[in-house]
Design an enzyme around this catalytic site. Structure first.
Site, short mmCIF file in Angstrom:
data_model
loop_
_atom_site.label_atom_id
_atom_site.label_comp_id
_atom_site.label_asym_id
_atom_site.label_seq_id
_atom_site.Cartn_x
_atom_site.Cartn_y
_atom_site.Cartn_z
N ALA A 66 11.01 6.15 58.57
CA ALA A 66 10.54 5.73 59.89
C ALA A 66 11.72 5.42 60.81
CB ALA A 66 9.66 4.50 59.75
N GLY A 116 9.06 7.06 54.52
CA GLY A 116 7.96 7.91 54.95
C GLY A 116 8.21 9.38 54.68
N GLU A 119 7.13 9.78 51.20
CA GLU A 119 5.68 9.62 51.16
C GLU A 119 4.98 10.91 51.58
OE1 GLU A 119 4.18 5.27 52.03
OE2 GLU A 119 5.76 5.77 53.46
N GLU A 141 11.70 0.78 51.36
CA GLU A 141 11.15 -0.13 52.37
C GLU A 141 11.33 -1.60 52.03
OE1 GLU A 141 8.87 3.72 53.05
OE2 GLU A 141 9.76 2.63 51.37
#
Length: 716
Positions: A66, A116, A119, A141
């Site tokens: 992110a 992300g 992910e 994270e």
């Protein structure tokens, strides 16, 4: 689309080339999510698309995760937990739509994929990773106070099992290709020129691809819930171990464990909603803001040289280090490892050789751990020249003195070094307490004298405090910051004053511990409360480490220099005097506040209770924690008020990286903002009534609190 190059080949394979403009590496920005949603819709609905391959159009990597800029300001923008939940659930639903498209989707991972980015890979049916040690994958994270909010806490356990997933989620480590394949994080590791072709072959061979967790009857590998064979270890002992490690100061690890426990017992769609709720609470909280602001953005800015005068870079080619003790040899090691030639000077050749031997021992450890080859270690050692003659530093660009913390000794080495140094050379003092402006009085070129305060052990400590004296020139500051950048360390810049910044904060911490001891607070309570607050160690233990003898010398020097009362550490000085008079000088002497029996674990000295009888009613742990943290934060605010610090970011970085101030707070000034300025001032007023004027907020801080004027600029 602005962020994706979308093409369909003759076989109906969609190539989704992610390329966020203006970024050296892809990150999730709103435009990328919008474009990705359009791509997913096309994959789902278009008959001419048989499958898809997600890759990066950038050579630098797949997706780094992110864009933390928005995340870091969420708390200050008063983003609610519900809004944060909805935001991450939006991304999560795009990923879910991709994996349930009914068509095979492969991640062709041509570089690092983190957060992300990984992910998104987990939402693909197959993962091909380039065989490159820089191409790491992982979910980091937790290191910024968050949890993976787009399926990471749910897909990873379903892919490799809860027992193997939990450690990766809790430590956030990056995993290289070999381990990623072994652990099942990726399905294939191939050479760079084969990544896309391998992904394409798989798509063509698996037209009916489906995620295992979408197959009826799927069970999490190794089991989930309270009845899983590993449940007692993972969710029983694991929770206890986690609380012991975090002291309940960091909410993200606990949220991750809860998220995995709850979510893996639900269908994936429900589990993703659970994950999003936990993520929303974390993002809206202060801890994530503090961690991201200090350890990511502000540290990165410091590493890049923010505040450096706009002058051309002048690299240090040859360094002189005066003093071959632990500090001097540590500076020598750091410089030599960075490719700088070093002359290590001491009073005699044997002492200088011993300093080089310390560097050799550090290099041997690196070789033993496989972090450096024998040849590389030999090359580093060859850059170090031990000497006992000042003439040997005659061609050095910069000299750092690391001699005994005594003004006369330092003045002597300044004169001797300047007598042979080139006129352009910079002289730096590694003092932790002696004012730079005072030392500059012994210099023939005060504009080229600066403080460069390293922290011990230098090879491990990343922070360097740069002290600008009254006469220090901008070019000298620029060269000092350039040198620190060469060492790959993090600088903070402070203006000259007694104790500078870090020593003032350190003294505030240890002195408050000694004040509580004298007051009758139980020594174990003082030490344990400090650790529970998140300090690296207790005030009594750390005083032993740096030595009570040194504390006495610093106090005596302050008295001799005629410093004002506030600099004389009056509430700690009697304790220092009493213990040093008993020969209890600290760890090196084998006794201080602690005893250090040979072959046994250190323990608090039993005689402390006789010296300082315990209060009948002891304060709460919370009160002790607040006293230890607040006194440091209050001193940091004074440093801003007095102009010792001109940048709040330096206060936080210096406290966290140099002194072990709790990272969950973000640092001394971020702690005040987290508490709220008005609340902080009110609580300090209460402490001042109980314990003395050292807790009294200044009128400057009081006005700032009344105006609700934070130390950091607030986002719109």
């Amino acid at each position: 689309m602005k962020t994706i190059d979308f093409q369909i080949d003759a076989d109906g394979i969609a190539r989704v080339g992610i390329d966020v403009p203006g970024r050296t590496i892809n990150v999730f920005v709103p435009e990328l999510l919008t474009d990705l949603a359009s791509v997913v819709e096309a994959i789902r609905t278009r008959d001419d698309i048989r499958g898809a391959i997600l890759t990066s159009a950038k050579a630098s990597g797949f997706i780094a995760g992110a864009d933390l800029k928005d995340f870091a300001t969420a708390h200050d923008r008063r983003v609610s937990a519900q809004s944060a939940r909805d935001m991450t659930l939006h991304a999560s639903q795009i990923f879910r739509s991709l994996e349930t498209s009914g068509k095979p989707v492969v991640a062709a991972i041509n570089g690092l994929a983190l957060g992300g980015g990984y992910e998104l890979c987990l939402a693909c049916h197959y993962r091909v990773l380039v065989d490159d040690p820089k191409a790491v994958v992982g979910l980091p994270e937790v290191t910024v106070g968050l949890l993976p909010g787009a399926g990471g806490t749910q897909r990873l356990p379903r892919l490799i099992g809860i027992e193997r997933a939990i450690p990766l989620l809790l430590d956030g480590r990056h995993v290289g290709p070999v381990d990623a394949l072994r652990m099942g994080l990726v399905d294939k590791v191939v050479a760079r020129d084969l990544v896309y072709a391998t992904a394409r072959e798989w798509v063509l061979a698996h037209p009916a691809a489906c995620q295992p967790w979408d197959v009826k009857g799927f069970k999490v590998p190794g089991g989930a819930g309270a009845l899983a064979p590993h449940a007692a270890k993972t969710f029983g002992l694991g929770v206890a171990a986690l609380r012991a490690a975090t002291r309940d100061n960091y909410p993200a690890p606990g949220a991750i464990q809860s998220c995995v426990y709850e979510g893996t017992q639900l269908p994936l769609d429900a589990a993703l909603r659970v994950e999003a709720s936990y993520f929303g609470s974390l993002l809206a909280g202060s801890v994530a803001r503090n961690l991201m602001r200090t350890l990511f953005f502000n540290k990165l800015a410091a590493d890049k040289g923010v505040g450096r005068p706009g002058l051309p870079d002048e690299k240090v080619v040859k360094l002189g280090v005066l003093g071959a003790g632990m500090m001097g040899s540590g500076i020598t090691y750091a410089a030599a490892v960075s490719g700088i030639d070093v002359v290590l000077l001491d009073a005699n050749q044997a002492a200088a050789e011993q300093g080089k031997a310390r560097c050799a021992a550090l290099l041997a450890k690196e070789v033993a751990k496989g972090r450096r080859s024998e040849q590389a270690a030999s090359d580093v050692l060859a850059r170090i020249t031990p000497s006992d003659a000042f003439a040997s530093v005659a061609d050095c660009d910069l000299v750092v003195e690391a001699v005994f913390e005594n003004r006369e000794i330092k003045a002597d080495v300044i004169r001797k070094a300047e007598a042979v140094l080139p006129k352009s050379a910079v002289f730096a003092s590694n003092t932790s307490t002696l004012p730079i402006t005072g030392l500059a009085q012994h210099s023939m070129r005060p504009g080229q004298l600066i403080g460069i305060h390293f922290f011990s052990p230098v090879e491990r400590m990343q922070l360097v405090e740069v002290i600008v004296g009254r006469d220090t020139s901008e070019s000298t500051l620029a060269r000092a910051l350039g040198f620190i950048k060469q060492l790959r360390k993090t600088p903070i810049v402070v203006n000259d004053s007694p104790g500078f910044y870090t020593s003032r904060i350190f003294c505030a911490f240890v002195d408050e511990g000694m004040a509580m001891l004298a007051q009758g607070v139980a020594p174990a309570l003082i030490e344990n409360a400090a650790r529970q607050a998140g300090m690296a160690t207790g005030p009594l233990a750390v005083t032993d480490e740096v030595s009570l003898e040194l504390q006495k010398q610093v106090i005596d020097q302050a008295i001799a220099d005629g410093l004002p009362d506030r600099c004389l550490r009056q509430h700690a000085a009697p304790v220092v005097e009493k213990l040093t008079s008993m020969g209890r000088l600290g760890r090196k002497a084998g006794m201080g506040f602690y005893d250090y029996p040979q072959g046994a674990k250190k323990h608090l000295w039993n005689g402390l209770s006789a010296l300082y009888p315990l209060l009948e009613r002891q304060p709460s742990v919370e009160e002790v924690k607040r006293r230890l943290l607040y006194i440091q934060a209050l001193e940091a605010a004074r440093c801003i008020e007095e102009g010792v610090l001109t940048d709040a970011a330096n206060a936080d970085i210096g406290a966290v990286m140099g002194l072990g101030f709790p990272t969950w707070t973000g640092g001394t000034l971020s702690l005040i903002e987290t508490i709220g300025l008005s609340t902080f001032v009110a609580e300090c007023d209460g402490f001042a009534l109980q314990f003395g004027e050292r807790f009294q907020p200044s009128e400057w801080l009081r006005r700032r609190a009344n105006a609700n004027e934070p130390f950091f600029a607030q986002p719109a």
